[in-house]
Design an enzyme around this catalytic site. Structure first.
Site, PDB file in Angstrom:
ATOM      1  N   GLU A  75      40.249  21.882 -60.662  1.00 20.30           N
ATOM      2  CA  GLU A  75      39.110  22.018 -61.403  1.00 20.30           C
ATOM      3  C   GLU A  75      39.256  23.073 -62.419  1.00 20.30           C
ATOM      4  OE1 GLU A  75      36.858  21.222 -57.423  1.00 20.30           O
ATOM      5  OE2 GLU A  75      37.000  23.125 -57.766  1.00 20.30           O
ATOM      6  N   SER A 113      38.710  12.287 -61.074  1.00 22.85           N
ATOM      7  CA  SER A 113      38.702  12.005 -59.683  1.00 22.85           C
ATOM      8  C   SER A 113      40.089  12.807 -59.268  1.00 22.85           C
ATOM      9  CB  SER A 113      38.535  10.512 -59.163  1.00 22.85           C
ATOM     10  OG  SER A 113      38.834  10.484 -57.815  1.00 22.85           O
ATOM     11  N   GLY A 114      40.093  14.126 -58.942  1.00 24.23           N
ATOM     12  CA  GLY A 114      41.155  14.744 -58.685  1.00 24.23           C
ATOM     13  C   GLY A 114      41.912  14.030 -57.565  1.00 24.23           C
TER      14      GLY A 114
END
Length: 188
Positions: A155, A88-89
Site C-alpha cells: 500500500e 490487487s496486491g
C-alpha cells in the site's frame, strides 16, 4: 521506537525503497502511456489499496484526464478505448476479478497493479505492473519479510508509485502545476 538496525522508520523506508527500486521503469512508462491514450479511465481497489487508488484518481482528475472510481454514482460504463485500472496486491481479490471480467467483456483494457505475477488477476490483465512487495497473501510465517504489518508495504509503495506516475503523466501531457491546481476542488 527502534530496532537492532536503527529506527523502525528507517527500516520501513528502506523496505519501501527496495520495493520501488525493483519496479520496472519501462513498465511504469508503458502504463502511463495507456492512461494518456485512454478514452476514459475507471479505477478500483479494495480495502486500504482503495485509498491509494482513489488518491491516484484525484490526481488523474487534477491532470485533466477523464477518470471515475467504481462505486461512485457517476461512474460511466466502460467500453472499447477505456482503461480499467485495478489494484490487487494479493492477486486473488474476488471483486477485482469480477470487475476485470466485466471490463474485458465490455472491450476495455485491464491494467493491473499487483505483487503476485502468477495470481489469477495477472492472468486476466491486458497489462500488469508488478510491485514486488509483501501483501496479505504472504505476510505470515517464513514468508513475512517486512517490519510493517499485513499489506502495508504494498500500500505504501502504491502511494509513492502513483505520485511518480503523476509526474510522468504531467510531463507526457504537458500539464502545468497551475492547471492542476485550478482543477482542485473548492468544496473543502
Amino acid at each position: 521506537m527502534s530496532d537492532k538496525n536503527g529506527t523502525v522508520f528507517e527500516t520501513a523506508l528502506a523496505e519501501l525503497g527496495a520495493v520501488l527500486a525493483r519496479v520496472d521503469e519501462g513498465r511504469i512508462d508503458a502504463a502511463c502511456k495507456l492512461l494518456v491514450e485512454a478514452k476514459r479511465i475507471v479505477v478500483y481497489g479494495c480495502g486500504r489499496e482503495a485509498l491509494q487508488v482513489k488518491g491516484f484518481a484525484m490526481r488523474l482528475h487534477h491532470l485533466g484526464l477523464p477518470v471515475s472510481v467504481v462505486g461512485d454514482m457517476t461512474t460511466p460504463p466502460v467500453g472499447p478505448g477505456d482503461v480499467f485500472l485495478a489494484s490487487s496486491g494479493p492477486g486473488e481479490t474476488s471483486t477485482v476479478l469480477t470487475l476485470m471480467r466485466v471490463a474485458h467483456d465490455a472491450g476495455a483494457t485491464n491494467l493491473l497493479l499487483t505483487a503476485q505475477a502468477e495470481g489469477t488477476a495477472a492472468g486476466r490483465a491486458d497489462f500488469t505492473l508488478l510491485i514486488p512487495a509483501q501483501t496479505m497473501a504472504d505476510d505470515q510465517g517464513s514468508r513475512k519479510k517486512s517490519v510493517l504489518p499485513m499489506g502495508s508495504v504494498f500500500e505504501g509503495a502504491l502511494f509513492l508509485l502513483f505520485e511518480v506516475m503523476v509526474l510522468k503523466l504531467r510531463d507526457l501531457i504537458g500539464a502545468s502545476p497551475e492547471a492542476m491546481r485550478a482543477r482542485h476542488t473548492n468544496m473543502e
